[in-house]
Design an enzyme around this catalytic site. Structure first.
Site, short mmCIF file in Angstrom:
data_model
loop_
_atom_site.label_atom_id
_atom_site.label_comp_id
_atom_site.label_asym_id
_atom_site.label_seq_id
_atom_site.Cartn_x
_atom_site.Cartn_y
_atom_site.Cartn_z
N ASP A 7 0.90 -1.17 -0.20
CA ASP A 7 0.09 0.03 0.04
C ASP A 7 1.02 1.01 -0.15
O ASP A 7 1.47 1.61 1.14
CB ASP A 7 -0.88 0.03 1.05
CG ASP A 7 -1.83 1.23 1.49
OD1 ASP A 7 -2.39 1.75 0.38
OD2 ASP A 7 -2.01 1.70 2.56
N GLU A 66 -1.18 -1.53 -4.84
CA GLU A 66 -2.50 -0.75 -5.21
C GLU A 66 -2.12 0.26 -6.15
O GLU A 66 -1.15 1.06 -5.99
CB GLU A 66 -2.91 -0.16 -3.95
CG GLU A 66 -4.20 0.37 -3.89
CD GLU A 66 -5.02 1.07 -2.64
OE1 GLU A 66 -6.08 1.34 -2.66
OE2 GLU A 66 -4.29 0.68 -1.64
N ASP A 139 -2.45 0.93 7.54
CA ASP A 139 -1.74 0.80 6.21
C ASP A 139 -1.11 -0.50 5.97
O ASP A 139 -0.97 -1.23 4.83
CB ASP A 139 -0.39 1.69 6.09
CG ASP A 139 -1.02 3.30 6.11
OD1 ASP A 139 -1.18 3.82 5.47
OD2 ASP A 139 -0.83 3.71 7.39
#
Length: 156
Positions: A7, A66, A139
């Site tokens: 992420d 991502e 996160d």
């Protein structure tokens, strides 16, 4: 199959490693933090070096990252783009294949609903990995969601 989820972010980059495709298990999860007042190039270098070290340590078969989602703050998008770039560079330098997923794809894979909120995603990550608590910080949980999304794509 070992999957390393990322992420990306300049201040905080989340990472999560899982084993297995059908019923994944947690290997590790955490975050890379960089000082807000540090020059951007030094922050990016730290993210790159830390990710490369983690990739070499956990030796994933594949890496899932991502993709950037539209944001109203262009500065944030540019910052996350930089972090994504160094994450992809670390994966390439480690010789690991990369897959990318949008937030919508991740939400649908994890919850079955593309508009799921953060708490729903985190609770599903907890349940899917059979954990007692939701991984922290957020996160790290988000990076695990990216990895789980990729594992589900592989089993489809």
């Amino acid at each position: 199959m070992r999957i390393f989820g990322i992420d990306p972010g300049t201040a905080i980059t989340g990472f999560g490693v899982i084993d297995g495709k059908d019923s994944p298990t947690l290997v590790t999860a955490g975050v890379i933090r960089t000082p807000a007042k540090q020059a951007l190039e030094l922050r990016l270098e730290a993210i790159y070096a830390d990710l490369l070290e983690l990739i070499r340590e956990y030796r994933p078969d594949e890496i899932a990252i991502e993709q950037i989602f539209f944001a109203t703050n262009a500065k944030t998008v540019i910052s996350v783009s930089h972090a994504r770039g160094v994450a992809m560079l670390a994966a390439i330098h480690a010789g690991v294949a990369i897959a990318e997923y949008t937030p919508l794809q991740i939400k649908q894979a994890i919850t079955g609903y593309g508009r799921a909120d953060k708490q729903q995603i985190q609770e599903m990550v907890r349940a899917m990995l059979k954990l007692e608590t939701v991984p922290k910080p957020d996160d790290a949980a988000d990076a695990l969601a990216v990895a789980i999304c990729h594992s589900q794509v592989l089993t489809a």
